[in-house]
Motif scaffolding. Structure first.
Motif, PDB file in Angstrom:
ATOM      1  N   GLY A   3      -4.520  17.281   5.524  1.00  0.00           N
ATOM      2  CA  GLY A   3      -5.169  16.321   6.408  1.00  0.00           C
ATOM      3  C   GLY A   3      -4.790  14.879   6.132  1.00  0.00           C
ATOM      4  N   LEU A   4      -5.527  13.994   6.783  1.00  0.00           N
ATOM      5  CA  LEU A   4      -5.226  12.563   6.705  1.00  0.00           C
ATOM      6  C   LEU A   4      -5.256  12.051   5.277  1.00  0.00           C
ATOM      7  CD1 LEU A   4      -7.450  11.177   9.574  1.00  0.00           C
ATOM      8  CD2 LEU A   4      -5.003  11.602   9.614  1.00  0.00           C
ATOM      9  N   SER A   5      -6.344  12.404   4.591  1.00  0.00           N
ATOM     10  CA  SER A   5      -6.514  11.863   3.239  1.00  0.00           C
ATOM     11  C   SER A   5      -5.447  12.435   2.312  1.00  0.00           C
ATOM     12  CB  SER A   5      -7.904  12.176   2.714  1.00  0.00           C
ATOM     13  OG  SER A   5      -8.224  13.523   2.948  1.00  0.00           O
ATOM     14  N   ARG A   7      -2.394  13.296   3.179  1.00  0.00           N
ATOM     15  CA  ARG A   7      -1.129  12.609   3.455  1.00  0.00           C
ATOM     16  C   ARG A   7      -1.113  11.203   2.886  1.00  0.00           C
ATOM     17  NH1 ARG A   7       0.262  13.161   9.650  1.00  0.00           N
ATOM     18  NH2 ARG A   7      -1.897  13.746   9.831  1.00  0.00           N
ATOM     19  N   MET A   8      -2.248  10.526   3.103  1.00  0.00           N
ATOM     20  CA  MET A   8      -2.356   9.154   2.614  1.00  0.00           C
ATOM     21  C   MET A   8      -2.240   9.131   1.085  1.00  0.00           C
ATOM     22  SD  MET A   8      -2.962   6.115   3.860  1.00  0.00           S
ATOM     23  CE  MET A   8      -3.234   4.523   3.088  1.00  0.00           C
ATOM     24  N   VAL A  11       1.371   9.683   0.017  1.00  0.00           N
ATOM     25  CA  VAL A  11       2.231   8.512   0.221  1.00  0.00           C
ATOM     26  C   VAL A  11       1.997   7.472  -0.868  1.00  0.00           C
ATOM     27  CG1 VAL A  11       2.716   6.565   1.736  1.00  0.00           C
ATOM     28  CG2 VAL A  11       2.448   8.831   2.698  1.00  0.00           C
ATOM     29  N   LEU A 169      -1.340  -2.906   0.732  1.00  0.00           N
ATOM     30  CA  LEU A 169      -1.544  -2.358   2.072  1.00  0.00           C
ATOM     31  C   LEU A 169      -2.443  -3.266   2.904  1.00  0.00           C
ATOM     32  CD1 LEU A 169      -1.205   0.098   4.022  1.00  0.00           C
ATOM     33  CD2 LEU A 169      -3.283   1.027   3.021  1.00  0.00           C
ATOM     34  N   ARG A 173      -1.344  -5.247   6.328  1.00  0.00           N
ATOM     35  CA  ARG A 173      -2.044  -5.094   7.599  1.00  0.00           C
ATOM     36  C   ARG A 173      -2.523  -6.441   8.120  1.00  0.00           C
ATOM     37  NH1 ARG A 173      -2.874   0.163   8.571  1.00  0.00           N
ATOM     38  NH2 ARG A 173      -4.542   0.040  10.077  1.00  0.00           N
TER      39      ARG A 173
ATOM     40  N   VAL B  29      -7.946  15.379  11.867  1.00  0.00           N
ATOM     41  CA  VAL B  29      -6.550  15.748  12.089  1.00  0.00           C
ATOM     42  C   VAL B  29      -6.405  16.518  13.400  1.00  0.00           C
ATOM     43  CG1 VAL B  29      -4.637  17.158  11.233  1.00  0.00           C
ATOM     44  CG2 VAL B  29      -5.927  15.741   9.647  1.00  0.00           C
ATOM     45  N   CYS B  32      -6.583  14.191  16.216  1.00  0.00           N
ATOM     46  CA  CYS B  32      -5.331  13.441  16.177  1.00  0.00           C
ATOM     47  C   CYS B  32      -4.222  14.230  16.875  1.00  0.00           C
ATOM     48  CB  CYS B  32      -4.977  13.219  14.712  1.00  0.00           C
ATOM     49  SG  CYS B  32      -4.109  11.723  14.392  1.00  0.00           S
ATOM     50  N   PHE B  40     -11.160  11.199  17.647  1.00  0.00           N
ATOM     51  CA  PHE B  40     -10.597  10.823  16.352  1.00  0.00           C
ATOM     52  C   PHE B  40     -11.399   9.686  15.726  1.00  0.00           C
ATOM     53  CE2 PHE B  40      -7.863   7.742  14.106  1.00  0.00           C
ATOM     54  CZ  PHE B  40      -7.592   8.488  12.977  1.00  0.00           C
ATOM     55  N   LEU B  70      -8.121   7.730   1.440  1.00  0.00           N
ATOM     56  CA  LEU B  70      -8.317   7.778   2.887  1.00  0.00           C
ATOM     57  C   LEU B  70      -7.620   6.598   3.556  1.00  0.00           C
ATOM     58  CD1 LEU B  70     -12.129   8.572   2.843  1.00  0.00           C
ATOM     59  CD2 LEU B  70     -10.325  10.140   3.591  1.00  0.00           C
ATOM     60  N   PRO B  71      -7.129   6.802   4.762  1.00  0.00           N
ATOM     61  CA  PRO B  71      -6.495   5.694   5.487  1.00  0.00           C
ATOM     62  C   PRO B  71      -7.471   4.540   5.697  1.00  0.00           C
ATOM     63  CG  PRO B  71      -6.062   7.790   6.578  1.00  0.00           C
ATOM     64  CD  PRO B  71      -7.062   8.066   5.506  1.00  0.00           C
ATOM     65  N   PRO B  72      -6.962   3.330   5.954  1.00  0.00           N
ATOM     66  CA  PRO B  72      -7.832   2.167   6.147  1.00  0.00           C
ATOM     67  C   PRO B  72      -8.803   2.392   7.314  1.00  0.00           C
ATOM     68  CG  PRO B  72      -5.508   1.512   6.110  1.00  0.00           C
ATOM     69  CD  PRO B  72      -5.537   2.990   6.104  1.00  0.00           C
ATOM     70  N   ASP B  74      -9.550   0.658   9.808  1.00  0.00           N
ATOM     71  CA  ASP B  74      -9.073   0.245  11.138  1.00  0.00           C
ATOM     72  C   ASP B  74      -7.816   1.011  11.568  1.00  0.00           C
ATOM     73  OD1 ASP B  74      -7.257  -0.834   9.390  1.00  0.00           O
ATOM     74  OD2 ASP B  74      -7.234  -2.841  10.285  1.00  0.00           O
ATOM     75  N   VAL B  75      -7.612   2.164  10.949  1.00  0.00           N
ATOM     76  CA  VAL B  75      -6.401   2.935  11.259  1.00  0.00           C
ATOM     77  C   VAL B  75      -6.389   3.357  12.728  1.00  0.00           C
ATOM     78  CG1 VAL B  75      -7.403   5.189  10.643  1.00  0.00           C
ATOM     79  CG2 VAL B  75      -4.939   4.832  10.436  1.00  0.00           C
ATOM     80  N   SER B  76      -5.231   3.246  13.348  1.00  0.00           N
ATOM     81  CA  SER B  76      -5.117   3.716  14.726  1.00  0.00           C
ATOM     82  C   SER B  76      -4.681   5.174  14.703  1.00  0.00           C
ATOM     83  CB  SER B  76      -4.081   2.882  15.482  1.00  0.00           C
ATOM     84  OG  SER B  76      -2.793   3.160  14.990  1.00  0.00           O
ATOM     85  N   GLU B  79      -1.046   5.564  13.961  1.00  0.00           N
ATOM     86  CA  GLU B  79      -0.729   5.392  12.542  1.00  0.00           C
ATOM     87  C   GLU B  79      -1.078   6.651  11.754  1.00  0.00           C
ATOM     88  OE1 GLU B  79      -1.366   1.055  10.698  1.00  0.00           O
ATOM     89  OE2 GLU B  79      -3.070   1.815  11.821  1.00  0.00           O
ATOM     90  N   ALA B  80      -2.253   7.187  12.054  1.00  0.00           N
ATOM     91  CA  ALA B  80      -2.709   8.377  11.354  1.00  0.00           C
ATOM     92  C   ALA B  80      -1.722   9.521  11.589  1.00  0.00           C
ATOM     93  CB  ALA B  80      -4.092   8.785  11.833  1.00  0.00           C
ATOM     94  N   ARG B  81      -1.221   9.579  12.810  1.00  0.00           N
ATOM     95  CA  ARG B  81      -0.252  10.613  13.161  1.00  0.00           C
ATOM     96  C   ARG B  81       1.041  10.472  12.384  1.00  0.00           C
ATOM     97  NH1 ARG B  81      -0.161  11.096  19.572  1.00  0.00           N
ATOM     98  NH2 ARG B  81      -1.143  13.137  19.781  1.00  0.00           N
ATOM     99  N   GLY B  83       1.463   9.435   9.654  1.00  0.00           N
ATOM    100  CA  GLY B  83       1.263   9.802   8.263  1.00  0.00           C
ATOM    101  C   GLY B  83       1.616   8.701   7.289  1.00  0.00           C
ATOM    102  N   PHE B  84       1.545   7.510   7.729  1.00  0.00           N
ATOM    103  CA  PHE B  84       1.752   6.374   6.833  1.00  0.00           C
ATOM    104  C   PHE B  84       3.067   6.455   6.080  1.00  0.00           C
ATOM    105  CE2 PHE B  84      -2.424   5.048   7.629  1.00  0.00           C
ATOM    106  CZ  PHE B  84      -3.120   6.215   7.821  1.00  0.00           C
TER     107      PHE B  84
END
Lengths: 267, 92
Positions: A3-5, A7-8, A11, A169, A173, B29, B32, B40, B70-72, B74-76, B79-81, B83-84
């Motif tokens: 999932g998102l977390s 992947r993040m 990275v 990051l 941004r 996800v 997304c 989302f 976790l992504p920021p 304000d992630v769009s 962006e989430a797609r 995968g940074f």
């Protein structure tokens, strides 16, 4: 964790390990991380300065647009007072465009303000972590064997590396957003320079149809407004509202004349 | 488990909360992948809310690596797609 977390995390962690791989010796890792942190702290400061600069620029532009609104409003009143409704309408239409732009500028400035606060907080946090890292380094050196120290140092360096990546990051941004705003501000400025707001149907130098027509009207309307003013001063109550309007537009018209060549007759 | 909300900070979460987090993460996800931006956003807000409310915020002088990042906020979705994968998380 998928999932998102997941992947993040991957990275950011790969970035950190890339960073740490460059130094294999624990002491070197420490020095390297520390050095990178100092560098990043400088970057954050620079980033904050950039955000402040952009904000000031937008504020200046906001000021200019506000003046435009006043000018167009005055022009509309003058035109209406002179009985030219079409001209007044055109001026008011332009005023609308400028006002819409003003609103979006307002939002952007507020956003930048927020970014600035956030980055200032990030800087303070990173500074604290850096202090923590430095003292931890001493503890590790004093208390652990070389092999164990290596593990502990990697842990500490990961923690601090992550903070670094995170501030990096956040800064990226913030700057990306600032860039977008700059691009927009530039676009607006170009429009302004091309006379979109002020000189929609520009003929000659900085003089548009409204300016020209107003110039023709201005002498009569100035006389009229003078008359109204005098009437008001003399205290004939019946023309009080007209007197107010006349006094306002009379005062503004000399102001607009200084800024926009309204009073100059073509040679 | 230590969870970081990127650009915001770190939180310590219990195992139960982590399981719930994982579910919301998968939901986000799915939204997304379906290209459903409102869903989302709603799911991701919920996920962030869970971390902020149930987690213990780490002190500024606690130096820990996170288990999950976790992504920021304000992630769009775009962006989430992606995968940074873009460069530049660590400047320089």
């Amino acid at each position: 964790m998928p999932g998102l977390s997941g992947r993040m995390s991957t990275v950011i962690k790969s970035k950190i390990s890339k960073l740490l791989d460059r130094a294999e010796d624990p002491a070197e890792t420490l020095d390297y991380s520390y050095q990178k942190q100092i560098e990043l702290l400088q970057n954050v400061k620079k980033g904050i300065a950039d955000v402040v600069t952009s904000k000031k620029r937008l504020q200046l532009q906001e000021e200019k647009l506000k003046q435009q609104v006043v000018k167009l409003d005055t022009q509309a009143r003058q035109a209406l007072a002179a009985g030219n409704e079409d001209l007044a309408r055109t001026a008011l239409e332009r005023k609308n465009v400028v006002q819409t732009e003003l609103q979006s500028l307002d939002t952007q400035i507020a956003q930048l303000e927020q970014q600035q606060d956030q980055m200032t907080a990030s800087e303070a946090k990173l500074r604290t972590k850096l202090e923590q890292f430095r003292s931890k380094k001493e503890v590790i050196k004093a208390q652990y064997s070389a092999a164990e120290a290596q593990v502990r140092i990697s842990e500490a360096a990961t923690g601090v590396g992550e903070e670094m990546a995170d501030v990096g990051l956040a800064m990226q941004r913030a700057l990306d957003k600032t860039e977008n705003m700059k691009a927009r501000a530039d676009a607006v400025q170009e429009l302004e320079a091309a006379g979109t707001f002020e000189d929609l149907t520009q003929i000659g130098e900085g003089e548009d149809d409204i300016d020209r027509q107003l110039k023709q009207l201005s002498s009569t309307s100035e006389v009229d407004s003078e008359l109204e003013k005098i009437k008001a001063e003399l205290g004939s109550g019946s023309s009080a509202p007209a007197g107010q309007l006349g006094a306002g537009s009379g005062g503004q018209s000399s102001g607009a004349g200084q800024g926009g060549a309204t009073q100059e007759q073509a040679p | 488990m230590i969870v970081r909300i990127a650009t915001e900070g770190q939180y310590e979460l219990g195992d139960d909360d982590v399981a719930e987090l994982n579910e919301l993460d998968n939901e986000a996800v799915a939204a997304c992948e379906a290209g459903d931006e409102p869903r989302f956003r709603a799911t991701y807000e919920k996920l962030l809310g869970l971390v902020r409310e149930r987690g213990r915020s780490l002190e500024e002088d606690e130096l820990e690596g996170s288990d999950v990042i976790l992504p920021p906020p304000d992630v769009s979705m775009a962006e989430a797609r992606s995968g940074f994968s873009e460069e530049g998380l660590i400047p320089g």
